[in-house]
Scaffold this active site. Structure first.
Site, PDB file in Angstrom:
ATOM      1  CG  ASP A  33      -1.497   1.251   1.585  1.00  0.00           C
ATOM      2  OD1 ASP A  33      -2.010   2.312   0.600  1.00  0.00           O
ATOM      3  OD2 ASP A  33      -1.313   2.012   2.665  1.00  0.00           O
ATOM      4  CG  ASP A  51      -1.378   7.732   0.503  1.00  0.00           C
ATOM      5  OD1 ASP A  51      -0.564   8.333   0.481  1.00  0.00           O
ATOM      6  OD2 ASP A  51      -2.500   6.681  -0.473  1.00  0.00           O
TER       7      ASP A  51
HETATM    8  C1  XBP Z   1      -5.604   5.943   0.781  1.00  0.00           C
HETATM    9  C2  XBP Z   1      -6.383   6.879   0.481  1.00  0.00           C
HETATM   10  C3  XBP Z   1      -6.130   8.266  -1.078  1.00  0.00           C
HETATM   11  C4  XBP Z   1      -5.301   9.120  -0.315  1.00  0.00           C
HETATM   12  C5  XBP Z   1      -5.960   9.717  -1.384  1.00  0.00           C
HETATM   13  O1  XBP Z   1      -5.538   5.015   1.123  1.00  0.00           O
HETATM   14  O2  XBP Z   1      -7.625   6.891   0.728  1.00  0.00           O
HETATM   15  O3  XBP Z   1      -7.792   8.504  -0.802  1.00  0.00           O
HETATM   16  O4  XBP Z   1      -5.708   9.814   0.404  1.00  0.00           O
HETATM   17  O5  XBP Z   1      -5.856  10.172  -2.383  1.00  0.00           O
HETATM   18  P1  XBP Z   1      -5.253   3.362   1.397  1.00  0.00           P
HETATM   19  P2  XBP Z   1      -6.081  10.609  -4.104  1.00  0.00           P
HETATM   20  O6  XBP Z   1      -3.651   4.021   1.695  1.00  0.00           O
HETATM   21  O7  XBP Z   1      -5.740   2.887   1.899  1.00  0.00           O
HETATM   22  O8  XBP Z   1      -4.653   2.989  -0.688  1.00  0.00           O
HETATM   23  O9  XBP Z   1      -6.758  12.147  -3.280  1.00  0.00           O
HETATM   24  O10 XBP Z   1      -5.088  10.495  -4.765  1.00  0.00           O
HETATM   25  O11 XBP Z   1      -7.006   9.463  -3.993  1.00  0.00           O
HETATM   26 MG    MG Z   2      -2.800   2.986   3.404  1.00  0.00          MG
END
Ligand code: XBP
Ligand code: MG
Length: 245
Positions: free
Chosen positions: A8, A10
């Site tokens: 993953d 973020d």
């Molecule tokens: C990541 C997210 C994303 C980011 C924003 O979740 O939820 O929405 O916060 O990204 P994970 P975008 O780590 O579970 O994948 O604005 O590019 O959508």
């Molecule tokens: Mg995440």
């Protein structure tokens, strides 16, 4: 036999949310003349909604009862999200978002030993590439599953099923790294063994289905804390630990 590591982005590769995505959303709102401001606390409540566009829509529906929605709502949200993505890339350009401890070390070891690497994220593709370009190298990842490439975002398993299909591997040949409950639901929904590296926003999430719960991948001089799962006398995640799971 372990063949691939799936990450993953973020919260897992880097702490992108509080000082990255959140700031970028707020800058986009200000530029659009909106008086919305997502505090650190409010952002924690919005985070379980995966996907930036989906998060804006959720905020509009549940926190902005007075706001008169524009006729072309989807376009309005897409424009805001586009602007947010530009601000996020600016933040990355200024080098404000480092990798979490142990990420580069583990990926280097995996590459040295010819393990395959992939990404499975809800974040949009440009955002994901921008982070990888700044911190690692997108070319190291054989599959980059991101954003709108699948119909349903996490907690649906779609993005992991997509990555598995592209890698042409069985779930038993892979291990996933996640930081959130939605991410864990997505990966385990695809039958993937998952190590959770929790962070400040996610430490109270339900990680019952995780194989290991850690506070990070750890470094030889900066040991991880195991919150659940057998790690023996190890202090950091390396390939031998992954193979022993
Ligand atoms: C990541 C997210 C994303 C980011 C924003 O979740 O939820 O929405 O916060 O990204 P994970 P975008 O780590 O579970 O994948 O604005 O590019 O959508
Ligand atoms: Mg995440």
């Amino acid at each position: 036999m372990l063949k691939a590591l799936i990450f993953d982005v973020d919260g897992t590769l880097a702490e992108t949310e509080r000082d990255g995505h959140r700031i970028a959303f707020n800058r986009a709102f200000a530029t659009a003349g909106l008086d919305w401001n997502w505090s650190q606390e409010l952002y924690g409540k919005l985070l379980p909604v995966a996907g930036g566009k989906e998060r804006i829509r959720f905020y509009l529906n549940y926190y902005c009862s007075d706001f008169k929605k524009p006729d072309r709502l989807e376009e309005f949200i897409a424009d805001l999200h586009y602007s947010k993505t530009q601000y996020y890339q600016d933040l990355l350009r200024w080098g404000k978002i480092p990798l979490r401890p142990g990420v580069k070390r583990l990926i280097d070891e995996a590459r040295d030993r010819n393990f395959r690497l992939a990404i499975a994220t809800t974040s949009s593709y440009p955002t994901t590439i921008a982070l990888l370009e700044k911190t690692l190298d997108p070319a190291w990842f054989e599959v980059i599953g991101a954003g709108d490439i699948v119909p349903n975002k996490k907690p649906a398993p779609d993005i992991y099923l997509y990555v598995l299909e592209k890698l042409n591997l069985e779930p038993s040949e892979c291990v996933v790294f996640e930081d959130s409950e939605a991410g864990l639901s997505a990966s385990t929904g695809a039958n993937l063994k998952t190590i959770v590296t929790a962070n400040n926003y996610t430490k109270s999430h339900n990680f019952a289905k995780a194989t290991l719960i850690l506070n990070g991948l750890g470094e030889p001089d900066r040991p991880f804390l195991s919150l659940r799962g057998g790690v023996g006398d190890r202090n950091y995640v390396d390939i031998s630990l992954l193979e022993s799971l």
